[in-house]
Motif scaffolding. Structure first.
Motif, PDB file in Angstrom:
ATOM      1  N   LEU A  70       0.822  -1.215   0.000  1.00  0.00           N
ATOM      2  CA  LEU A  70       0.000   0.000   0.000  1.00  0.00           C
ATOM      3  C   LEU A  70       0.855   1.262   0.000  1.00  0.00           C
ATOM      4  CD1 LEU A  70      -2.945  -0.880   2.429  1.00  0.00           C
ATOM      5  CD2 LEU A  70      -2.951  -0.800  -0.071  1.00  0.00           C
ATOM      6  N   GLY A  71       1.984   1.224   0.701  1.00  0.00           N
ATOM      7  CA  GLY A  71       2.837   2.403   0.767  1.00  0.00           C
ATOM      8  C   GLY A  71       3.360   2.828  -0.589  1.00  0.00           C
ATOM      9  N   GLN A  72       3.580   1.843  -1.482  1.00  0.00           N
ATOM     10  CA  GLN A  72       4.107   2.179  -2.797  1.00  0.00           C
ATOM     11  C   GLN A  72       3.103   2.961  -3.638  1.00  0.00           C
ATOM     12  OE1 GLN A  72       5.051  -1.471  -4.841  1.00  0.00           O
ATOM     13  NE2 GLN A  72       2.921  -2.103  -5.004  1.00  0.00           N
ATOM     14  N   LEU A  73       1.819   2.851  -3.303  1.00  0.00           N
ATOM     15  CA  LEU A  73       0.809   3.587  -4.059  1.00  0.00           C
ATOM     16  C   LEU A  73       0.999   5.095  -3.902  1.00  0.00           C
ATOM     17  CD1 LEU A  73      -2.394   1.448  -3.397  1.00  0.00           C
ATOM     18  CD2 LEU A  73      -0.696   1.239  -5.228  1.00  0.00           C
ATOM     19  N   ALA A  74       1.395   5.519  -2.713  1.00  0.00           N
ATOM     20  CA  ALA A  74       1.661   6.941  -2.496  1.00  0.00           C
ATOM     21  C   ALA A  74       2.859   7.389  -3.315  1.00  0.00           C
ATOM     22  CB  ALA A  74       1.904   7.219  -1.010  1.00  0.00           C
ATOM     23  N   MET A  75       3.859   6.527  -3.465  1.00  0.00           N
ATOM     24  CA  MET A  75       5.024   6.867  -4.278  1.00  0.00           C
ATOM     25  C   MET A  75       4.652   6.960  -5.756  1.00  0.00           C
ATOM     26  SD  MET A  75       8.157   7.739  -3.768  1.00  0.00           S
ATOM     27  CE  MET A  75       8.829   7.028  -2.260  1.00  0.00           C
ATOM     28  N   ILE A  76       3.712   6.123  -6.183  1.00  0.00           N
ATOM     29  CA  ILE A  76       3.217   6.197  -7.557  1.00  0.00           C
ATOM     30  C   ILE A  76       2.532   7.537  -7.793  1.00  0.00           C
ATOM     31  CG2 ILE A  76       1.501   5.255  -9.157  1.00  0.00           C
ATOM     32  CD1 ILE A  76       2.094   2.485  -7.953  1.00  0.00           C
ATOM     33  N   VAL A  77       1.683   7.927  -6.848  1.00  0.00           N
ATOM     34  CA  VAL A  77       0.974   9.200  -6.970  1.00  0.00           C
ATOM     35  C   VAL A  77       1.962  10.358  -7.004  1.00  0.00           C
ATOM     36  CG1 VAL A  77      -0.661  10.771  -5.852  1.00  0.00           C
ATOM     37  CG2 VAL A  77      -1.128   8.310  -5.901  1.00  0.00           C
ATOM     38  N   PHE A  78       3.001  10.291  -6.173  1.00  0.00           N
ATOM     39  CA  PHE A  78       4.034  11.327  -6.179  1.00  0.00           C
ATOM     40  C   PHE A  78       4.656  11.463  -7.567  1.00  0.00           C
ATOM     41  CE2 PHE A  78       8.685  11.962  -6.044  1.00  0.00           C
ATOM     42  CZ  PHE A  78       8.716  13.301  -5.659  1.00  0.00           C
ATOM     43  N   GLY A  79       5.075  10.342  -8.142  1.00  0.00           N
ATOM     44  CA  GLY A  79       5.702  10.374  -9.452  1.00  0.00           C
ATOM     45  C   GLY A  79       4.789  10.941 -10.523  1.00  0.00           C
ATOM     46  N   VAL A  80       3.532  10.535 -10.473  1.00  0.00           N
ATOM     47  CA  VAL A  80       2.563  11.025 -11.459  1.00  0.00           C
ATOM     48  C   VAL A  80       2.349  12.525 -11.311  1.00  0.00           C
ATOM     49  CG1 VAL A  80       0.131  10.959 -12.151  1.00  0.00           C
ATOM     50  CG2 VAL A  80       1.380   8.824 -11.759  1.00  0.00           C
ATOM     51  N   LEU A  81       2.196  13.002 -10.069  1.00  0.00           N
ATOM     52  CA  LEU A  81       1.919  14.423  -9.842  1.00  0.00           C
ATOM     53  C   LEU A  81       3.085  15.314 -10.244  1.00  0.00           C
ATOM     54  CD1 LEU A  81       0.031  14.409  -6.410  1.00  0.00           C
ATOM     55  CD2 LEU A  81      -0.929  14.699  -8.698  1.00  0.00           C
ATOM     56  N   VAL A  82       4.310  14.834 -10.040  1.00  0.00           N
ATOM     57  CA  VAL A  82       5.486  15.635 -10.388  1.00  0.00           C
ATOM     58  C   VAL A  82       5.446  16.044 -11.854  1.00  0.00           C
ATOM     59  CG1 VAL A  82       7.982  15.505 -10.756  1.00  0.00           C
ATOM     60  CG2 VAL A  82       7.017  14.812  -8.575  1.00  0.00           C
ATOM     61  N   VAL A  83       5.044  15.111 -12.716  1.00  0.00           N
ATOM     62  CA  VAL A  83       4.998  15.386 -14.153  1.00  0.00           C
ATOM     63  C   VAL A  83       3.608  15.815 -14.596  1.00  0.00           C
ATOM     64  CG1 VAL A  83       5.260  14.376 -16.455  1.00  0.00           C
ATOM     65  CG2 VAL A  83       6.892  13.804 -14.656  1.00  0.00           C
ATOM     66  N   GLY A  84       2.594  15.080 -14.173  1.00  0.00           N
ATOM     67  CA  GLY A  84       1.239  15.314 -14.659  1.00  0.00           C
ATOM     68  C   GLY A  84       0.641  16.643 -14.264  1.00  0.00           C
ATOM     69  N   SER A 175      -1.304  13.038 -18.690  1.00  0.00           N
ATOM     70  CA  SER A 175      -2.497  13.200 -17.855  1.00  0.00           C
ATOM     71  C   SER A 175      -2.287  12.505 -16.519  1.00  0.00           C
ATOM     72  CB  SER A 175      -3.719  12.607 -18.551  1.00  0.00           C
ATOM     73  OG  SER A 175      -4.821  12.511 -17.672  1.00  0.00           O
ATOM     74  N   SER A 176      -2.457  13.250 -15.420  1.00  0.00           N
ATOM     75  CA  SER A 176      -2.335  12.663 -14.084  1.00  0.00           C
ATOM     76  C   SER A 176      -3.438  11.653 -13.825  1.00  0.00           C
ATOM     77  CB  SER A 176      -2.386  13.764 -13.015  1.00  0.00           C
ATOM     78  OG  SER A 176      -1.303  14.644 -13.130  1.00  0.00           O
ATOM     79  N   VAL A 177      -4.657  12.028 -14.181  1.00  0.00           N
ATOM     80  CA  VAL A 177      -5.812  11.165 -13.913  1.00  0.00           C
ATOM     81  C   VAL A 177      -5.676   9.841 -14.647  1.00  0.00           C
ATOM     82  CG1 VAL A 177      -8.299  10.912 -14.174  1.00  0.00           C
ATOM     83  CG2 VAL A 177      -7.340  13.110 -13.465  1.00  0.00           C
ATOM     84  N   LEU A 178      -5.349   9.906 -15.928  1.00  0.00           N
ATOM     85  CA  LEU A 178      -5.225   8.685 -16.723  1.00  0.00           C
ATOM     86  C   LEU A 178      -4.081   7.809 -16.218  1.00  0.00           C
ATOM     87  CD1 LEU A 178      -6.252   7.083 -19.113  1.00  0.00           C
ATOM     88  CD2 LEU A 178      -4.758   8.422 -20.608  1.00  0.00           C
ATOM     89  N   ALA A 179      -2.958   8.433 -15.866  1.00  0.00           N
ATOM     90  CA  ALA A 179      -1.815   7.667 -15.366  1.00  0.00           C
ATOM     91  C   ALA A 179      -2.156   6.961 -14.057  1.00  0.00           C
ATOM     92  CB  ALA A 179      -0.616   8.589 -15.173  1.00  0.00           C
ATOM     93  N   ILE A 180      -2.801   7.670 -13.131  1.00  0.00           N
ATOM     94  CA  ILE A 180      -3.174   7.064 -11.846  1.00  0.00           C
ATOM     95  C   ILE A 180      -4.203   5.963 -12.040  1.00  0.00           C
ATOM     96  CG2 ILE A 180      -4.400   7.523  -9.680  1.00  0.00           C
ATOM     97  CD1 ILE A 180      -2.970  10.234  -9.595  1.00  0.00           C
ATOM     98  N   CYS A 181      -5.157   6.188 -12.948  1.00  0.00           N
ATOM     99  CA  CYS A 181      -6.204   5.191 -13.202  1.00  0.00           C
ATOM    100  C   CYS A 181      -5.644   3.916 -13.826  1.00  0.00           C
ATOM    101  CB  CYS A 181      -7.283   5.772 -14.111  1.00  0.00           C
ATOM    102  SG  CYS A 181      -8.352   6.969 -13.289  1.00  0.00           S
ATOM    103  N   ILE A 182      -4.485   4.004 -14.465  1.00  0.00           N
ATOM    104  CA  ILE A 182      -3.845   2.819 -15.035  1.00  0.00           C
ATOM    105  C   ILE A 182      -2.876   2.175 -14.048  1.00  0.00           C
ATOM    106  CG2 ILE A 182      -2.206   2.037 -16.794  1.00  0.00           C
ATOM    107  CD1 ILE A 182      -3.483   4.019 -18.724  1.00  0.00           C
ATOM    108  N   LEU A 183      -2.024   2.989 -13.426  1.00  0.00           N
ATOM    109  CA  LEU A 183      -0.956   2.452 -12.589  1.00  0.00           C
ATOM    110  C   LEU A 183      -1.452   1.815 -11.298  1.00  0.00           C
ATOM    111  CD1 LEU A 183       1.770   5.230 -12.998  1.00  0.00           C
ATOM    112  CD2 LEU A 183       1.771   2.942 -13.993  1.00  0.00           C
ATOM    113  N   ILE A 184      -2.353   2.478 -10.586  1.00  0.00           N
ATOM    114  CA  ILE A 184      -2.786   1.937  -9.293  1.00  0.00           C
ATOM    115  C   ILE A 184      -3.535   0.614  -9.441  1.00  0.00           C
ATOM    116  CG2 ILE A 184      -4.322   2.348  -7.334  1.00  0.00           C
ATOM    117  CD1 ILE A 184      -3.297   5.158  -7.183  1.00  0.00           C
TER     118      ILE A 184
END
Length: 259
Positions: A70-84, A175-184
């Motif tokens: 679960l903790g890695q999900l926050a790291m995924i969101v961080f990476g997406v937000l930095v660019v997205g 797109s942040s939304v699209l990236a998160i909707c795929i990665l998570i």
């Protein structure tokens, strides 16, 4: 302001002044350490009820990273937000106007964000390990034992690589939304489901998360994780190849398409 050091300074300012990126890093650390400690406590209390084969392959190092899922999900969101967030806010136009060299802009952003993710990742892995071993008591293992330090450092590297993979994905999709909707869903559900099914396990073991996670293991096949045709560093290498491909794809999209 297009010199690379100036780009690094600019990207550092962006990241530390945006609350969402800071809090996702904090969440990655807190969730991973807290959940890992809770699960270590549960494992320690129920160890005698575990199947004999799981007891024989018990890996206290992996147990201390149990909250990574679960903790890695926050790291995924961080990476997406930095660019997205650059695309969703429209700041990408301003950023590229200030830094016309897109390679400098893109790789400067990724360098700063990945370095920050690595620092937080290492803090997370060491805190999780020491707290987890304290909870496991007589079933614990020392940092000086064979391959343990590699596994703890590897956990931090895994989180940083995951953040970088997410940055590349966000750049590729713009797109942040699209990236998160795929990665998570992929990392939380699809990868785990396919990895747990015998018919698809041989394919799933080459997914970036499953291959990369092998670097955190000390005992091969620990906790019914199964054997793989690669070792800890080989698995991390597979994850690095996935990440390089996605980052390269993100750069090509940034270079070829208008902001």
């Amino acid at each position: 302001m297009s010199s690379f050091p100036a780009v690094l300074k600019s990207e550092w300012t962006k990241i530390r002044t945006v609350a969402s990126t800071v809090w996702t890093l904090v969440a990655a650390l807190v969730v991973t350490v807290g959940l890992s400690a809770a699960l270590c406590s549960f494992i320690n209390a129920s160890f005698k009820d575990m199947p004999p084969e799981q007891q024989l392959t018990f890996d206290p190092t992996v147990a201390s990273f149990a909250g990574m899922t679960l903790g890695q999900l926050a790291m995924i969101v961080f990476g997406v937000l930095v660019v997205g967030s650059e695309y969703s806010s429209g700041m990408i136009r301003t950023s590229l106007a200030a830094v016309p060299r897109r390679a400098s802009f893109f790789f400067g952003k990724l360098t700063v964000a990945t370095a920050l993710a690595l620092i937080v990742g290492l803090a997370t892995s060491f805190l999780s390990f020491f707290l987890g071993q304290a909870i496991l008591g007589e079933r614990s293992i020392g940092l000086g034992e064979d391959n343990v330090l590699r596994a703890v450092i590897g956990a931090g590297l895994y989180l940083a690589m995951l953040a970088l993979f997410s940055m590349g994905t966000a750049a590729l999709l713009r797109s942040s939304v699209l990236a998160i909707c795929i990665l998570i869903p992929f990392f939380l559900l699809i990868s785990n489901i396919l990895g747990g099914v015998e018919a698809t396990r041989k394919v799933a073991q080459f997914f970036p998360d499953q291959a990369g996670a092998k670097i955190m293991q000390v005992v091969p096949g620990a906790m019914d994780s199964g054997t793989t045709p690669y070792g800890p560093w080989g698995g991390f290498g597979i994850m690095a190849l996935w990440t390089a491909a996605v980052v390269l794809g993100g750069y090509v999209v940034l270079r070829k398409r208008d902001a």
